[in-house]
Design a protein around this motif. Structure first.
Motif, PDB file in Angstrom:
ATOM      1  N   GLN A 181       0.721  -1.471   0.042  1.00  0.00           N
ATOM      2  CA  GLN A 181      -0.063   0.196  -0.376  1.00  0.00           C
ATOM      3  C   GLN A 181       0.943   1.640  -0.106  1.00  0.00           C
ATOM      4  O   GLN A 181       0.446   2.249  -0.683  1.00  0.00           O
ATOM      5  CB  GLN A 181      -1.050   0.251   1.676  1.00  0.00           C
ATOM      6  N   TRP A 182       2.147   1.840   1.242  1.00  0.00           N
ATOM      7  CA  TRP A 182       2.689   2.666   1.025  1.00  0.00           C
ATOM      8  C   TRP A 182       3.617   2.562  -0.059  1.00  0.00           C
ATOM      9  O   TRP A 182       4.426   3.692  -1.052  1.00  0.00           O
ATOM     10  CB  TRP A 182       3.731   2.599   2.319  1.00  0.00           C
ATOM     11  N   PHE A 241       1.498   3.856  -2.517  1.00  0.00           N
ATOM     12  CA  PHE A 241       1.716   5.462  -2.721  1.00  0.00           C
ATOM     13  C   PHE A 241       2.603   6.238  -3.347  1.00  0.00           C
ATOM     14  O   PHE A 241       2.955   7.302  -2.846  1.00  0.00           O
ATOM     15  CB  PHE A 241       0.685   5.761  -1.133  1.00  0.00           C
ATOM     16  N   GLU A 242       3.510   5.383  -2.610  1.00  0.00           N
ATOM     17  CA  GLU A 242       5.062   5.834  -3.064  1.00  0.00           C
ATOM     18  C   GLU A 242       5.315   6.906  -4.357  1.00  0.00           C
ATOM     19  O   GLU A 242       5.501   8.196  -5.234  1.00  0.00           O
ATOM     20  CB  GLU A 242       6.298   5.435  -2.774  1.00  0.00           C
ATOM     21  N   TYR A 248       2.360   7.015  -6.710  1.00  0.00           N
ATOM     22  CA  TYR A 248       1.485   7.008  -7.420  1.00  0.00           C
ATOM     23  C   TYR A 248       1.030   8.647  -7.155  1.00  0.00           C
ATOM     24  O   TYR A 248       1.272   9.786  -7.736  1.00  0.00           O
ATOM     25  CB  TYR A 248       0.200   6.732  -6.968  1.00  0.00           C
ATOM     26  N   SER A 249       1.448   8.979  -6.073  1.00  0.00           N
ATOM     27  CA  SER A 249       1.572  10.310  -5.086  1.00  0.00           C
ATOM     28  C   SER A 249       2.433  10.883  -4.146  1.00  0.00           C
ATOM     29  O   SER A 249       2.407  12.027  -4.805  1.00  0.00           O
ATOM     30  CB  SER A 249       0.642   9.584  -3.895  1.00  0.00           C
ATOM     31  N   HIS A 250       3.629  10.304  -4.406  1.00  0.00           N
ATOM     32  CA  HIS A 250       4.772  10.871  -3.522  1.00  0.00           C
ATOM     33  C   HIS A 250       5.774  11.033  -4.289  1.00  0.00           C
ATOM     34  O   HIS A 250       6.188  12.430  -4.839  1.00  0.00           O
ATOM     35  CB  HIS A 250       5.027   9.651  -2.480  1.00  0.00           C
ATOM     36  N   ALA A 256       0.830  14.560  -0.264  1.00  0.00           N
ATOM     37  CA  ALA A 256       1.093  13.429   0.478  1.00  0.00           C
ATOM     38  C   ALA A 256       2.479  13.399   1.732  1.00  0.00           C
ATOM     39  O   ALA A 256       1.953  12.495   2.689  1.00  0.00           O
ATOM     40  CB  ALA A 256       2.660  13.168  -1.087  1.00  0.00           C
TER      41      ALA A 256
END
Length: 206
Positions: A93-94, A97-98, A100-102, A137
């Motif tokens: 999940q993280w 996230f990294e 795509y969003s970060h 983010a």
């Protein structure tokens, strides 16, 4: 022996370099200058048709691209990747996230401001938006790290490596980390982990 194709300033390449070092796995290091187009040569494109780094040669003519995929490959069966199903899913999940969003919103301003001679018209318009999304983010990370020492399972995992790579150099993209005490505490804890190296360091080369 593994061979890592990398660009030293790259946070994505740094993730792999850091984990290999912390796992005490020897590897050959090949640096390619992405600004000079060294990942767009015919020879390199036969290894990675996407023309990007990092790229890990795991066996002769067997190549693995995408930094977080490489982290998962290397961490399998180690303490850096939880065996518990729920914890492993949180690691993923993280890492999603990294990417795509970060990373698109923190790494991109850093690259534009530090590795390009000037910004083109698109970059000038996009930079404030990228930074706005980068702060969003960081806000997500701050909330989570305000209640946990690390991102997953209360311990250091490849999820931390994935997000540390560009977070700790976010000021190079004009991000102000002074407003994020939990992130700054986490950065210090990651830097204290055994075998830690800096983003500018290649094992065996100082």
């Amino acid at each position: 022996m593994y061979r890592l194709y990398d660009y030293l300033p790259s946070g994505n390449g740094y993730k792999v370099r850091l984990l290999l070092t912390q796992l005490q796995i020897p590897f050959d290091y090949v640096e390619l200058d992405i600004v000079e187009g060294e990942t767009r040569t015919a020879d390199y494109l036969t290894k990675n048709p996407n023309g990007k780094i990092p790229l890990l040669e795991v066996a002769p003519n067997q190549y693995l691209a995408e930094s977080n995929a490489i982290l998962m490959y290397l961490s399998e069966g180690t303490d850096y990747l939880p065996s518990d199903r729920w914890a492993r899913s949180q690691v993923l999940q993280w890492m999603f996230f990294e990417q795509y969003s970060h990373e698109p919103n923190i790494a991109t301003p850093r690259f534009w401001l530090n590795h390009l001679p000037s910004l083109n018209d698109y970059q000038k318009i996009a930079l404030p938006y990228k930074q706005e999304q980068g702060y969003a983010a960081l806000d997500v990370m701050e909330v989570h790290l305000g209640h946990h020492p690390f991102l997953v399972a209360e311990r250091y995992t490849v999820a931390d490596i994935a997000l540390f790579a560009y977070t700790h150099v976010a000021p190079e993209g004009n991000f102000d980390l002074s407003r994020y005490p939990a992130i700054r505490r986490w950065i210090e804890q990651v830097q204290q982990q055994a075998g830690h190296i800096s983003i500018t360091q290649v094992p065996g080369k100082g």
